[in-house]
Enzyme design. Structure first.
Site, PDB file in Angstrom:
ATOM      1  N   LYS A 158       0.852  -1.191   0.000  1.00 21.71           N
ATOM      2  CA  LYS A 158       0.000   0.000   0.000  1.00 21.71           C
ATOM      3  C   LYS A 158       0.882   1.232   0.000  1.00 21.71           C
ATOM      4  CE  LYS A 158       0.844   1.303   4.473  1.00 21.71           C
ATOM      5  NZ  LYS A 158       1.621   2.517   4.816  1.00 21.71           N
ATOM      6  N   PRO A 164      10.007  -4.810   1.481  1.00 26.20           N
ATOM      7  CA  PRO A 164      10.998  -4.657   2.553  1.00 26.20           C
ATOM      8  C   PRO A 164      10.343  -4.438   3.906  1.00 26.20           C
ATOM      9  CG  PRO A 164      10.784  -2.610   1.325  1.00 26.20           C
ATOM     10  CD  PRO A 164       9.950  -3.628   0.596  1.00 26.20           C
ATOM     11  N   MET A 165      10.991  -4.931   4.958  1.00 23.50           N
ATOM     12  CA  MET A 165      10.524  -4.656   6.316  1.00 23.50           C
ATOM     13  C   MET A 165      10.896  -3.220   6.673  1.00 23.50           C
ATOM     14  SD  MET A 165      11.514  -8.228   8.243  1.00 23.50           S
ATOM     15  CE  MET A 165      10.800  -7.690   9.793  1.00 23.50           C
ATOM     16  N   GLY A 225       9.534  -0.539   5.605  1.00 22.14           N
ATOM     17  CA  GLY A 225       9.544   0.289   4.407  1.00 22.14           C
ATOM     18  C   GLY A 225       8.367   1.231   4.269  1.00 22.14           C
ATOM     19  N   GLY A 270       3.858  -4.231   4.476  1.00 19.14           N
ATOM     20  CA  GLY A 270       4.092  -5.641   4.199  1.00 19.14           C
ATOM     21  C   GLY A 270       3.576  -6.595   5.259  1.00 19.14           C
ATOM     22  N   ASP A 282      -3.034  -1.043  10.459  1.00 18.02           N
ATOM     23  CA  ASP A 282      -3.190  -1.060   9.007  1.00 18.02           C
ATOM     24  C   ASP A 282      -3.842  -2.335   8.482  1.00 18.02           C
ATOM     25  OD1 ASP A 282      -2.003   1.406   8.905  1.00 18.02           O
ATOM     26  OD2 ASP A 282      -0.094   0.724   8.077  1.00 18.02           O
TER      27      ASP A 282
END
EC number: 2.7.1.148
Length: 283
Positions: free
Chosen positions: A10, A99-100, A102, A106, A141
């Site tokens: 997102k 990516p973590m 980021g 994720g 989220d």
């Protein structure tokens, strides 16, 4: 049989901090849109009631992983209400592209995909409202990914209103650093009193992100990537970072800029979509 499920990224097309509650959580106004890009989650059902993540994430304990927590939460909730067959379990694996740390959602997206997919595969019959309520206990989220439509979010991110912003093309760049959310939200210089505005007003204004000034100040890598992207197109931080994005009207424009990117810039081109790829796959 193994099934595969999209777990999309997102973007926060804008993000404004409107206050801070007594419990420390920040209130905000933000606009979520999905990308046609993300992780892929594979699920194979088991009949022994076990949940196994076959692709562990380095540095994250098995039971702490949001994927496992989501699966166990659904299992308990459905079992407690008599909507889960005895012995239902799953082997879960993930092809990780996001990516973590980021700002692309994720982990939240992974949790939502597991909730939606296992609800379907286990034939639990929980509604999207029930799944979104469960998801909120995993992360602010998660509900927007569960519901699967671009949305304007208020409160701490849990009050969602579906919207349909233009579906543009984006060059998303990762500066090579991970930004823990608390680093941004605990910064004393973070704007915390941006006036609340209506959706209609916000959609007409130039979009921005209140967290960007802090991310650029504390992480020179973020500042460098944004400075470069801004030479070509409107560009902003997503979430609390570290990823940033530039918006374009066409895919070719975005790809032309990516081709010119310096070697130190890692990025990809994706289309903004208002219906989540996860929900599109279930139509």
């Amino acid at each position: 049989m193994r099934t595969q499920w999209p777990s999309p990224a997102k973007l926060n097309l804008f993000l404004y901090i409107t206050g801070q509650r007594a419990d420390g959580y920040h209130t905000l106004q933000t606009l979520f849109q999905f990308l046609d890009y993300g992780d892929t989650i594979s699920i194979e059902l088991r009949d022994d009631g076990d949940i196994r993540l076959l692709t562990p994430v380095e540095g994250v304990e098995h039971e702490d992983n949001l994927i496992v927590r989501a699966a166990r939460l659904l299992m308990k909730t459905a079992a407690d209400s008599g909507r889960l067959s005895t012995g239902s379990g799953a082997n879960i694996s993930i092809d990780k592209r996001l990516p973590m740390g980021g700002g692309l959602g994720g982990g939240s997206s992974n949790a939502a995909t597991v909730l939606v997919a296992l609800n379907h595969l286990w034939q639990c019959g929980l509604s999207m409202d029930e799944l979104a309520e469960m998801g909120l206990t995993l992360g602010a989220d998660v509900p927007v990914f569960v519901r699967g439509h671009a949305a304007f979010a208020e409160g701490v991110g849990e009050i969602l209103t579906p919207v349909d912003p233009p579906e543009k093309w984006y060059l998303v760049a990762h500066p090579g650093v991970s930004i823990p959310t608390p680093v941004i939200f605990k910064d004393p210089e973070l704007p915390r009193n941006t006036p609340k505005r209506s959706i209609e007003t916000l959609l007409k204004c130039e979009f921005s992100n209140d967290c960007e000034v802090i991310a650029r100040k504390r992480f020179r890598e973020v500042d460098a990537v944004l400075s470069w992207l801004l030479e070509y197109a409107p560009s902003r931080l997503t979430g609390t970072g570290a990823c940033v994005f530039a918006e374009f009207d066409t895919e070719s424009e975005a790809r032309q800029v990516l081709e010119q990117a310096p070697e130190w810039l890692n990025g990809f081109v994706a289309k903004g979509v208002n219906l989540s790829p996860l929900h599109r796959a279930m139509l």
